[in-house]
Motif scaffolding. Structure first.
Motif, PDB file in Angstrom:
ATOM      1  N   SER A   1      42.331  42.482  44.457  1.00 57.62           N
ATOM      2  CA  SER A   1      42.306  41.042  44.661  1.00 57.62           C
ATOM      3  C   SER A   1      42.416  40.685  46.133  1.00 57.62           C
ATOM      4  O   SER A   1      41.779  39.756  46.607  1.00 57.62           O
ATOM      5  CB  SER A   1      43.433  40.376  43.875  1.00 57.62           C
ATOM      6  OG  SER A   1      43.419  38.981  44.079  1.00 57.62           O
ATOM      7  N   GLU A   2      43.242  41.419  46.896  1.00 60.06           N
ATOM      8  CA  GLU A   2      43.361  41.151  48.325  1.00 60.06           C
ATOM      9  C   GLU A   2      42.004  41.304  49.005  1.00 60.06           C
ATOM     10  O   GLU A   2      41.641  40.520  49.875  1.00 60.06           O
ATOM     11  CB  GLU A   2      44.381  42.104  48.946  1.00 60.06           C
ATOM     12  CG  GLU A   2      45.828  41.820  48.554  1.00 60.06           C
ATOM     13  CD  GLU A   2      46.278  40.451  49.007  1.00 60.06           C
ATOM     14  OE1 GLU A   2      46.100  40.142  50.204  1.00 60.06           O
ATOM     15  OE2 GLU A   2      46.777  39.682  48.181  1.00 60.06           O
ATOM     16  N   ARG A   3      41.259  42.351  48.613  1.00 54.29           N
ATOM     17  CA  ARG A   3      39.925  42.530  49.188  1.00 54.29           C
ATOM     18  C   ARG A   3      39.008  41.391  48.770  1.00 54.29           C
ATOM     19  O   ARG A   3      38.203  40.907  49.559  1.00 54.29           O
ATOM     20  CB  ARG A   3      39.319  43.860  48.722  1.00 54.29           C
ATOM     21  CG  ARG A   3      40.083  45.094  49.138  1.00 54.29           C
ATOM     22  CD  ARG A   3      39.164  46.313  49.179  1.00 54.29           C
ATOM     23  NE  ARG A   3      38.176  46.328  48.125  1.00 54.29           N
ATOM     24  CZ  ARG A   3      38.331  46.962  46.974  1.00 54.29           C
ATOM     25  NH1 ARG A   3      39.455  47.602  46.713  1.00 54.29           N
ATOM     26  NH2 ARG A   3      37.371  46.966  46.072  1.00 54.29           N
TER      27      ARG A   3
ATOM     28  N   SER B   1      31.410  43.258  50.639  1.00 49.41           N
ATOM     29  CA  SER B   1      30.664  44.142  51.538  1.00 49.41           C
ATOM     30  C   SER B   1      29.868  45.186  50.764  1.00 49.41           C
ATOM     31  O   SER B   1      29.031  45.879  51.347  1.00 49.41           O
ATOM     32  CB  SER B   1      31.620  44.844  52.509  1.00 49.41           C
ATOM     33  OG  SER B   1      32.543  45.663  51.797  1.00 49.41           O
ATOM     34  N   HIS B   2      30.146  45.320  49.466  1.00 49.18           N
ATOM     35  CA  HIS B   2      29.408  46.292  48.650  1.00 49.18           C
ATOM     36  C   HIS B   2      29.251  45.742  47.234  1.00 49.18           C
ATOM     37  O   HIS B   2      30.226  45.334  46.615  1.00 49.18           O
ATOM     38  CB  HIS B   2      30.128  47.640  48.607  1.00 49.18           C
ATOM     39  CG  HIS B   2      29.225  48.782  48.235  1.00 49.18           C
ATOM     40  ND1 HIS B   2      29.047  49.885  49.051  1.00 49.18           N
ATOM     41  CD2 HIS B   2      28.433  48.979  47.157  1.00 49.18           C
ATOM     42  CE1 HIS B   2      28.176  50.711  48.470  1.00 49.18           C
ATOM     43  NE2 HIS B   2      27.803  50.174  47.322  1.00 49.18           N
TER      44      HIS B   2
ATOM     45  N   ARG C   1      34.028  51.543  46.393  1.00 49.89           N
ATOM     46  CA  ARG C   1      34.875  50.416  46.787  1.00 49.89           C
ATOM     47  C   ARG C   1      34.098  49.106  46.757  1.00 49.89           C
ATOM     48  O   ARG C   1      34.137  48.283  47.684  1.00 49.89           O
ATOM     49  CB  ARG C   1      35.493  50.652  48.173  1.00 49.89           C
ATOM     50  CG  ARG C   1      36.496  51.787  48.204  1.00 49.89           C
ATOM     51  CD  ARG C   1      37.130  51.975  49.579  1.00 49.89           C
ATOM     52  NE  ARG C   1      37.817  50.778  50.050  1.00 49.89           N
ATOM     53  CZ  ARG C   1      39.039  50.434  49.667  1.00 49.89           C
ATOM     54  NH1 ARG C   1      39.710  51.178  48.805  1.00 49.89           N
ATOM     55  NH2 ARG C   1      39.602  49.338  50.157  1.00 49.89           N
ATOM     56  N   ALA C   2      33.379  48.918  45.658  1.00 48.39           N
ATOM     57  CA  ALA C   2      32.569  47.717  45.489  1.00 48.39           C
ATOM     58  C   ALA C   2      33.449  46.495  45.286  1.00 48.39           C
ATOM     59  O   ALA C   2      34.573  46.580  44.775  1.00 48.39           O
ATOM     60  CB  ALA C   2      31.622  47.889  44.306  1.00 48.39           C
TER      61      ALA C   2
ATOM     62  N   MET D   1      21.727  40.492  50.768  1.00 47.02           N
ATOM     63  CA  MET D   1      21.138  40.035  52.029  1.00 47.02           C
ATOM     64  C   MET D   1      21.936  38.879  52.622  1.00 47.02           C
ATOM     65  O   MET D   1      22.189  38.833  53.832  1.00 47.02           O
ATOM     66  CB  MET D   1      19.693  39.604  51.790  1.00 47.02           C
ATOM     67  CG  MET D   1      18.736  40.761  51.504  1.00 47.02           C
ATOM     68  SD  MET D   1      17.037  40.186  51.293  1.00 47.02           S
ATOM     69  CE  MET D   1      16.147  41.756  51.290  1.00 47.02           C
ATOM     70  N   GLU D   2      22.360  37.956  51.766  1.00 49.60           N
ATOM     71  CA  GLU D   2      23.100  36.781  52.242  1.00 49.60           C
ATOM     72  C   GLU D   2      24.441  37.178  52.845  1.00 49.60           C
ATOM     73  O   GLU D   2      24.879  36.604  53.845  1.00 49.60           O
ATOM     74  CB  GLU D   2      23.308  35.814  51.078  1.00 49.60           C
ATOM     75  CG  GLU D   2      24.069  34.554  51.422  1.00 49.60           C
ATOM     76  CD  GLU D   2      24.223  33.640  50.216  1.00 49.60           C
ATOM     77  OE1 GLU D   2      25.208  32.873  50.181  1.00 49.60           O
ATOM     78  OE2 GLU D   2      23.375  33.700  49.304  1.00 49.60           O
ATOM     79  N   TRP D   3      25.093  38.170  52.232  1.00 49.64           N
ATOM     80  CA  TRP D   3      26.423  38.587  52.674  1.00 49.64           C
ATOM     81  C   TRP D   3      26.385  39.816  53.582  1.00 49.64           C
ATOM     82  O   TRP D   3      27.438  40.313  53.988  1.00 49.64           O
ATOM     83  CB  TRP D   3      27.302  38.897  51.464  1.00 49.64           C
ATOM     84  CG  TRP D   3      27.628  37.703  50.625  1.00 49.64           C
ATOM     85  CD1 TRP D   3      27.709  36.407  51.025  1.00 49.64           C
ATOM     86  CD2 TRP D   3      27.945  37.707  49.219  1.00 49.64           C
ATOM     87  NE1 TRP D   3      28.048  35.594  49.969  1.00 49.64           N
ATOM     88  CE2 TRP D   3      28.206  36.358  48.844  1.00 49.64           C
ATOM     89  CE3 TRP D   3      28.032  38.700  48.241  1.00 49.64           C
ATOM     90  CZ2 TRP D   3      28.548  36.000  47.537  1.00 49.64           C
ATOM     91  CZ3 TRP D   3      28.373  38.343  46.944  1.00 49.64           C
ATOM     92  CH2 TRP D   3      28.626  37.003  46.605  1.00 49.64           C
ATOM     93  N   ASN D   4      25.184  40.340  53.888  1.00 45.63           N
ATOM     94  CA  ASN D   4      25.044  41.571  54.667  1.00 45.63           C
ATOM     95  C   ASN D   4      25.828  42.708  54.018  1.00 45.63           C
ATOM     96  O   ASN D   4      26.546  43.464  54.682  1.00 45.63           O
ATOM     97  CB  ASN D   4      25.508  41.359  56.112  1.00 45.63           C
ATOM     98  CG  ASN D   4      25.112  42.520  57.012  1.00 45.63           C
ATOM     99  OD1 ASN D   4      24.118  43.212  56.767  1.00 45.63           O
ATOM    100  ND2 ASN D   4      25.913  42.770  58.035  1.00 45.63           N
ATOM    101  N   ALA D   5      25.691  42.821  52.703  1.00 43.73           N
ATOM    102  CA  ALA D   5      26.429  43.819  51.930  1.00 43.73           C
ATOM    103  C   ALA D   5      25.523  44.976  51.530  1.00 43.73           C
ATOM    104  O   ALA D   5      24.296  44.844  51.473  1.00 43.73           O
ATOM    105  CB  ALA D   5      27.010  43.175  50.668  1.00 43.73           C
TER     106      ALA D   5
END
Length: 298
Positions: A10-12, A19-20, A113-114, A43-47
């Motif tokens: 949840s913290e992430r 990011s993934h 770590r998605a 693409m929107e989040w650069n993930a």
């Protein structure tokens, strides 16, 4: 247990953009919308994006040649998807494995770590295949990260988004996700209330209206406490009396809502099955996309 610590997860989730992303796919056209949405968000989040396909060991034929053929088809489809994703401006990979689909997907999500799992709603995922649900239900109940079930075509950043909440502490991560992941969305907050002893009231409609303002006040307090006074006006609040899923379905249809965000209760055993059934009903009965955010506070 597959889940990493829900508090850590949840913290992430609530303090930064994903990011993934993991895309759960069956390599068929049924997952095209989910794939398009996963690519759009990456693409929107650069993930980074990892597509995952599970060969269900429970449905594999015992015949060796048939099993080899299934694995060969998976390798072929994985190669084609890799080639397709390679033409896009994103970091991507494609994986497949043999096992229970929900287990395979969550294993990959934990390993990578998605921050989000994206999937479609296919016939094989509908409720009823298993005693307490299906692959999709298992994902939404036990995933350590949010699960986005895609039903609509790709949306822009101003999508009509509705947070369905029971005003409990377990709903707060869902609110944080709504605010941080979709800052340009048109945000609404929905709460269903059930006045005590309503069935014994002579005028049920009048009796329900008596409790409506109280429900609205509770929603305002919840938003202020969970999001802060600076953000309390981001949400257009709606309350309805009665069954939460029935009322939500009417509101989604009336407002042409694109995305419903809801939370789950982080309890185990029978309690999880009973409380999780509401999120499962929302996933299966609401026509918009649904983002299920796991609870981290129990």
């Amino acid at each position: 247990m597959l889940n990493s610590s829900p508090v850590v997860a949840s913290e992430r989730i609530v303090h930064r953009l994903p990011s993934h992303i993991v895309l759960a796919t069956d390599f068929t056209a049924r997952c095209d919308r989910a794939q398009d949405r996963a690519v759009q968000l990456a693409m929107e989040w650069n993930a980074s994006l990892t597509a995952v396909h599970a060969i269900d060991d429970g449905s594999l034929s015992a015949e060796p040649l048939a099993r080899l053929a299934s694995q060969a088809a998976a390798r072929r489809n994985a190669r084609r998807l890799r080639e397709e994703l390679a033409t896009m401006n994103l970091r991507s990979s494609v994986q497949f494995d043999i096992g229970t689909p929900a287990t395979v997907v969550q294993t990959v999500a934990a390993r990578e770590r998605a921050d989000l799992i994206v999937t479609g709603l296919t016939t094989s995922m509908l409720l009823g295949d298993l005693p307490f649900g299906s692959t999709l239900t298992a994902l939404t109940r036990s995933s350590a990260v949010p699960v986005l079930v895609v039903k609509k075509k790709v949306m822009d950043g101003g999508a009509r988004t509705l947070l369905a909440t029971d005003l409990s502490a377990s709903s707060r991560p869902a609110m944080q996700v709504a605010l941080r992941w979709f800052p340009h969305a048109q945000l609404g907050l929905f709460h269903a209330f059930d006045p005590p002893y309503r069935m014994w009231a002579e005028d049920k409609a009048s009796y329900a209206r008596h409790f409506e303002q109280s429900a609205l006040d509770e929603c305002t307090r919840f938003v202020t406490e969970a999001a802060g006074e600076a953000l309390q006006n981001r949400f257009d609040v709606s309350v309805r009396c009665g069954d939460v899923v029935h009322a939500l379905r009417l509101l989604v249809d009336e407002g042409d809502v694109d995305l419903v965000i809801t939370g789950t209760h982080g309890r185990a055993g029978v309690a999880n099955l009973l409380l999780g059934s509401v999120a499962s009903r929302i996933v299966n009965e609401i026509q918009s996309d649904v983002l299920v955010v796991p609870n981290s506070l129990d």
